[in-house]
Design an enzyme around this catalytic site. Structure first.
Site, PDB file in Angstrom:
ATOM      1  N   LYS A 133       1.227  -1.270  -0.086  1.00  0.00           N
ATOM      2  CA  LYS A 133      -0.154  -0.021   0.443  1.00  0.00           C
ATOM      3  C   LYS A 133       0.405   1.075   0.297  1.00  0.00           C
ATOM      4  O   LYS A 133       0.413   1.901  -0.420  1.00  0.00           O
ATOM      5  CB  LYS A 133      -1.030   0.088   1.295  1.00  0.00           C
ATOM      6  CG  LYS A 133      -1.915  -1.066   1.515  1.00  0.00           C
ATOM      7  CD  LYS A 133      -3.039  -0.819   0.605  1.00  0.00           C
ATOM      8  CE  LYS A 133      -3.891  -2.028   0.243  1.00  0.00           C
ATOM      9  NZ  LYS A 133      -3.847  -3.361  -0.305  1.00  0.00           N
ATOM     10  N   LYS A 168      -7.753   1.020   4.454  1.00  0.00           N
ATOM     11  CA  LYS A 168      -7.261   0.208   3.629  1.00  0.00           C
ATOM     12  C   LYS A 168      -6.375  -0.259   5.087  1.00  0.00           C
ATOM     13  O   LYS A 168      -5.670   0.538   5.173  1.00  0.00           O
ATOM     14  CB  LYS A 168      -6.736  -0.128   2.972  1.00  0.00           C
ATOM     15  CG  LYS A 168      -7.948   1.080   1.273  1.00  0.00           C
ATOM     16  CD  LYS A 168      -7.035   0.679  -0.267  1.00  0.00           C
ATOM     17  CE  LYS A 168      -7.194   1.447  -1.136  1.00  0.00           C
ATOM     18  NZ  LYS A 168      -7.055   2.348  -1.845  1.00  0.00           N
ATOM     19  N   ARG A 218      -5.313  -3.852 -13.504  1.00  0.00           N
ATOM     20  CA  ARG A 218      -3.945  -4.220 -13.103  1.00  0.00           C
ATOM     21  C   ARG A 218      -3.237  -4.946 -14.352  1.00  0.00           C
ATOM     22  O   ARG A 218      -4.131  -4.706 -15.056  1.00  0.00           O
ATOM     23  CB  ARG A 218      -4.796  -5.975 -12.630  1.00  0.00           C
ATOM     24  CG  ARG A 218      -3.287  -6.943 -12.528  1.00  0.00           C
ATOM     25  CD  ARG A 218      -2.476  -6.237 -11.794  1.00  0.00           C
ATOM     26  NE  ARG A 218      -2.658  -6.351 -10.267  1.00  0.00           N
ATOM     27  CZ  ARG A 218      -2.735  -7.202  -9.279  1.00  0.00           C
ATOM     28  NH1 ARG A 218      -2.777  -7.955  -9.514  1.00  0.00           N
ATOM     29  NH2 ARG A 218      -3.140  -6.738  -8.263  1.00  0.00           N
ATOM     30  N   ARG A 232     -10.817  -5.045 -13.655  1.00  0.00           N
ATOM     31  CA  ARG A 232     -11.581  -5.824 -12.077  1.00  0.00           C
ATOM     32  C   ARG A 232     -12.938  -4.939 -12.281  1.00  0.00           C
ATOM     33  O   ARG A 232     -12.726  -3.119 -11.779  1.00  0.00           O
ATOM     34  CB  ARG A 232     -10.738  -6.330 -11.405  1.00  0.00           C
ATOM     35  CG  ARG A 232      -9.944  -6.888 -11.862  1.00  0.00           C
ATOM     36  CD  ARG A 232      -8.733  -7.096 -10.935  1.00  0.00           C
ATOM     37  NE  ARG A 232      -8.091  -5.696 -10.533  1.00  0.00           N
ATOM     38  CZ  ARG A 232      -7.314  -5.346  -9.669  1.00  0.00           C
ATOM     39  NH1 ARG A 232      -6.592  -6.030  -9.069  1.00  0.00           N
ATOM     40  NH2 ARG A 232      -6.505  -4.654  -9.864  1.00  0.00           N
ATOM     41  N   ARG A 240     -15.841  -2.920  -4.056  1.00  0.00           N
ATOM     42  CA  ARG A 240     -14.259  -3.840  -4.302  1.00  0.00           C
ATOM     43  C   ARG A 240     -14.838  -4.149  -5.391  1.00  0.00           C
ATOM     44  O   ARG A 240     -15.368  -4.707  -5.966  1.00  0.00           O
ATOM     45  CB  ARG A 240     -14.221  -4.589  -3.495  1.00  0.00           C
ATOM     46  CG  ARG A 240     -13.643  -3.241  -1.679  1.00  0.00           C
ATOM     47  CD  ARG A 240     -13.746  -4.691  -0.558  1.00  0.00           C
ATOM     48  NE  ARG A 240     -14.780  -5.551  -0.806  1.00  0.00           N
ATOM     49  CZ  ARG A 240     -14.707  -6.254  -0.183  1.00  0.00           C
ATOM     50  NH1 ARG A 240     -13.539  -6.238   0.830  1.00  0.00           N
ATOM     51  NH2 ARG A 240     -15.471  -7.099   0.056  1.00  0.00           N
ATOM     52  N   ASP A 280      -2.465  -1.427  -9.698  1.00  0.00           N
ATOM     53  CA  ASP A 280      -3.115  -1.192  -9.550  1.00  0.00           C
ATOM     54  C   ASP A 280      -4.472   0.700  -9.924  1.00  0.00           C
ATOM     55  O   ASP A 280      -3.235   1.479  -8.900  1.00  0.00           O
ATOM     56  CB  ASP A 280      -4.141  -1.726  -8.257  1.00  0.00           C
ATOM     57  CG  ASP A 280      -4.476  -2.638  -8.317  1.00  0.00           C
ATOM     58  OD1 ASP A 280      -3.892  -4.129  -8.410  1.00  0.00           O
ATOM     59  OD2 ASP A 280      -4.947  -3.801  -7.020  1.00  0.00           O
ATOM     60  N   GLU A 288      -2.129   1.149  -5.701  1.00  0.00           N
ATOM     61  CA  GLU A 288      -1.323  -0.290  -5.167  1.00  0.00           C
ATOM     62  C   GLU A 288      -0.402  -0.481  -6.153  1.00  0.00           C
ATOM     63  O   GLU A 288      -0.110  -0.482  -7.122  1.00  0.00           O
ATOM     64  CB  GLU A 288      -2.371  -0.842  -5.362  1.00  0.00           C
ATOM     65  CG  GLU A 288      -2.293  -1.757  -3.660  1.00  0.00           C
ATOM     66  CD  GLU A 288      -2.958  -2.980  -3.302  1.00  0.00           C
ATOM     67  OE1 GLU A 288      -2.330  -3.748  -3.047  1.00  0.00           O
ATOM     68  OE2 GLU A 288      -4.156  -3.195  -4.585  1.00  0.00           O
ATOM     69  N   ASN A 290       1.586  -4.457  -6.308  1.00  0.00           N
ATOM     70  CA  ASN A 290       1.162  -5.591  -5.382  1.00  0.00           C
ATOM     71  C   ASN A 290       2.838  -5.936  -5.777  1.00  0.00           C
ATOM     72  O   ASN A 290       3.500  -6.619  -6.765  1.00  0.00           O
ATOM     73  CB  ASN A 290       0.756  -6.159  -6.287  1.00  0.00           C
ATOM     74  CG  ASN A 290      -0.625  -5.943  -5.796  1.00  0.00           C
ATOM     75  OD1 ASN A 290      -0.936  -5.787  -4.258  1.00  0.00           O
ATOM     76  ND2 ASN A 290      -0.851  -5.011  -6.161  1.00  0.00           N
TER      77      ASN A 290
HETATM   78  N1  LIG Z   1      -9.685   5.628  -4.029  1.00  0.00           N
HETATM   79  C1  LIG Z   1     -11.042   4.338  -3.672  1.00  0.00           C
HETATM   80  N2  LIG Z   1     -11.805   4.282  -4.068  1.00  0.00           N
HETATM   81  C2  LIG Z   1     -12.688   3.287  -4.624  1.00  0.00           C
HETATM   82  N3  LIG Z   1     -12.313   2.265  -5.022  1.00  0.00           N
HETATM   83  C3  LIG Z   1     -11.165   1.798  -4.005  1.00  0.00           C
HETATM   84  C4  LIG Z   1      -9.901   3.190  -3.483  1.00  0.00           C
HETATM   85  N4  LIG Z   1      -9.553   1.897  -3.627  1.00  0.00           N
HETATM   86  C5  LIG Z   1      -9.914   1.061  -3.705  1.00  0.00           C
HETATM   87  N5  LIG Z   1     -11.106   0.601  -4.250  1.00  0.00           N
HETATM   88  C6  LIG Z   1     -11.787   0.088  -4.329  1.00  0.00           C
HETATM   89  O1  LIG Z   1     -10.957  -1.690  -3.346  1.00  0.00           O
HETATM   90  C7  LIG Z   1     -10.302  -2.289  -4.284  1.00  0.00           C
HETATM   91  C8  LIG Z   1      -9.767  -3.060  -3.091  1.00  0.00           C
HETATM   92  O2  LIG Z   1      -9.014  -1.982  -2.564  1.00  0.00           O
HETATM   93  P1  LIG Z   1      -6.885  -2.439  -3.077  1.00  0.00           P
HETATM   94  O3  LIG Z   1      -6.563  -1.235  -2.641  1.00  0.00           O
HETATM   95  O4  LIG Z   1      -6.633  -2.899  -4.992  1.00  0.00           O
HETATM   96  O5  LIG Z   1      -6.583  -3.519  -1.463  1.00  0.00           O
HETATM   97  P2  LIG Z   1      -6.420  -4.796  -2.315  1.00  0.00           P
HETATM   98  O6  LIG Z   1      -4.434  -4.454  -1.348  1.00  0.00           O
HETATM   99  O7  LIG Z   1      -7.289  -5.615  -0.757  1.00  0.00           O
HETATM  100  O8  LIG Z   1      -6.364  -5.179  -3.254  1.00  0.00           O
HETATM  101  C9  LIG Z   1     -10.162  -1.784  -5.243  1.00  0.00           C
HETATM  102  O9  LIG Z   1     -10.208  -3.133  -6.476  1.00  0.00           O
HETATM  103  C10 LIG Z   1     -11.148  -1.076  -5.674  1.00  0.00           C
HETATM  104  O10 LIG Z   1     -12.582  -1.800  -6.940  1.00  0.00           O
HETATM  105 MG   LIG Z   2      -5.920  -4.562  -5.549  1.00  0.00          MG
END
Ligand SMILES: Nc1ncnc2c1ncn2[C@@H]1O[C@H](COP(=O)(O)OP(=O)(O)O)[C@@H](O)[C@H]1O
Ligand SMILES: [Mg+2]
Length: 322
Positions: A133, A168, A218, A232, A240, A280, A288, A290
């Site tokens: 993150k 998160k 991604r 996605r 999410r 991401d 993100e 990864n």
């Molecule tokens: N700033 C944001 N605004 C809206 N949706 C978000 C945001 N950040 C994450 N999300 C949603 O949450 C999901 C998971 O967040 P992410 O940061 O990618 O964590 P993870 O490591 O669990 O995948 C993303 O796939 C997205 O759909």
């Molecule tokens: Mg993610």
């Protein structure tokens, strides 16, 4: 060449979805020797990292009516042997997050692989440097407005200022623990308390990006170069987009802005030995990076008619030291 993959127990992997399987399969098809092990099977002796390894043979998945179909059984493992990891040409660290203390200790063991002999993907130092993150925070212009804190009042003021936010956990994956924060929610304080373990664990809080409805892209980067992408899209009531929570996958292109983000990241990724990475991107914003066991290859291959596993293995063969 000889490749070792540090993975979760192989019988728990999904051959039609998991990138580790795609990489092993590609390596096997290209004629390389594949060995598997787990993070808890590693050690150091005489100053060299060793592992209990098993040879593995895979039956490659096949695309049927747009889906990957695996044989049953889809793998066969041989007898366990103890070997120094520098006998391998490359070692892939692909244990799933979260990055726990045993996970971190495994990376310290991997520091004792001679880099003259063996390429470790991703670099254990890089994995320790790059919290998935927080690594993105270095690229402030590419990122949505984001804070990291465990302070409830700071989180409340941020969420009120943004109107809506996403919280998160710093060690999460697959959408676990990711919360939509509405400052008017009567559970607001309670959600923050649970997420911060009563004010002990810092969390990330980010402005809510409405474009998330259109998808969370991604993008797979190989040595800093974008080589493929998949979108996605959240389904049903879910905000999410993660595949693990029912996100629908769709083919996509990499935009100019996204290429710029990748170009910005590339020198940092190369410096940190982060060779195989999945970023991401939501609405053109990096959320993100990864680095532990990025996934997406099976979906990209299926939707875009490519073979990213082969591309990755060919790069490794070119760049492994001997
Ligand atoms: N700033 C944001 N605004 C809206 N949706 C978000 C945001 N950040 C994450 N999300 C949603 O949450 C999901 C998971 O967040 P992410 O940061 O990618 O964590 P993870 O490591 O669990 O995948 C993303 O796939 C997205 O759909
Ligand atoms: Mg993610």
């Amino acid at each position: 060449m000889k490749f070792a993959f540090i993975i979760d127990p192989i019988d728990r992997l999904d051959p039609g979805h998991d990138t580790s399987v795609a990489l092993m399969e590609a390596a096997q098809v290209l004629g390389h020797e594949i060995w598997i092990t787990q993070a808890n099977q590693l050690g150091v002796m005489e100053g060299r990292a060793f592992a209990f390894l098993q040879p593995v043979q895979l039956v490659p998945v096949e695309l049927q009516d747009g889906r990957w179909v695996a044989a049953n059984p889809w793998f066969k493992v041989g007898d366990r042997v103890q070997r120094f990891l520098d006998e391998m040409d490359a070692v892939f660290m692909r244990t799933d997050p979260p990055v726990t203390v045993p996970y971190l200790y495994a990376t310290y063991i991997l520091d004792y692989i001679n880099p003259e002999k063996t390429l470790v993907v991703n670099s254990p130092k890089g994995i320790r440097t790059a919290n998935e993150k927080m690594y993105a925070l270095q690229f402030a212009e590419a990122m949505p407005e984001t804070i990291v804190t465990l302070d409830k009042q700071v989180i409340r003021e941020f969420a009120e200022r943004q109107g809506a936010a996403v919280l998160k956990p710093l060690g999460g994956k697959a959408g676990e623990g990711v919360l939509f924060l509405d400052p008017g929610d009567r559970n607001f304080n309670s959600m923050v308390e649970i997420s911060t373990h009563q004010g002990v664990m810092p969390v990330m809080v980010q402005t809510y990006l409405p474009d998330a409805k259109l998808g969370d892209k991604r993008i797979i980067l190989l040595h800093g170069e974008p080589i493929g992408a998949v979108n996605r899209i959240p389904t049903g009531q879910e905000f999410r987009g993660n595949m693990a929570v029912g996100g629908a996958v769709a083919p996509t292109e990499i935009t100019d802005r996204e290429r710029e983000i990748c170009a910005q990241l590339a020198p940092f990724l190369r410096r940190d030995g982060l060779i195989f990475v999945g970023i991401d991107v939501i609405g053109g914003y990096l959320t993100e990076v990864n680095v532990t066991s990025p996934t997406g290859i099976r979906e990209i291959d299926r939707l875009s008619g490519v073979n990213l596993g082969r591309q990755v293995i060919e790069w490794i063969v070119e760049n492994a030291r001997n």
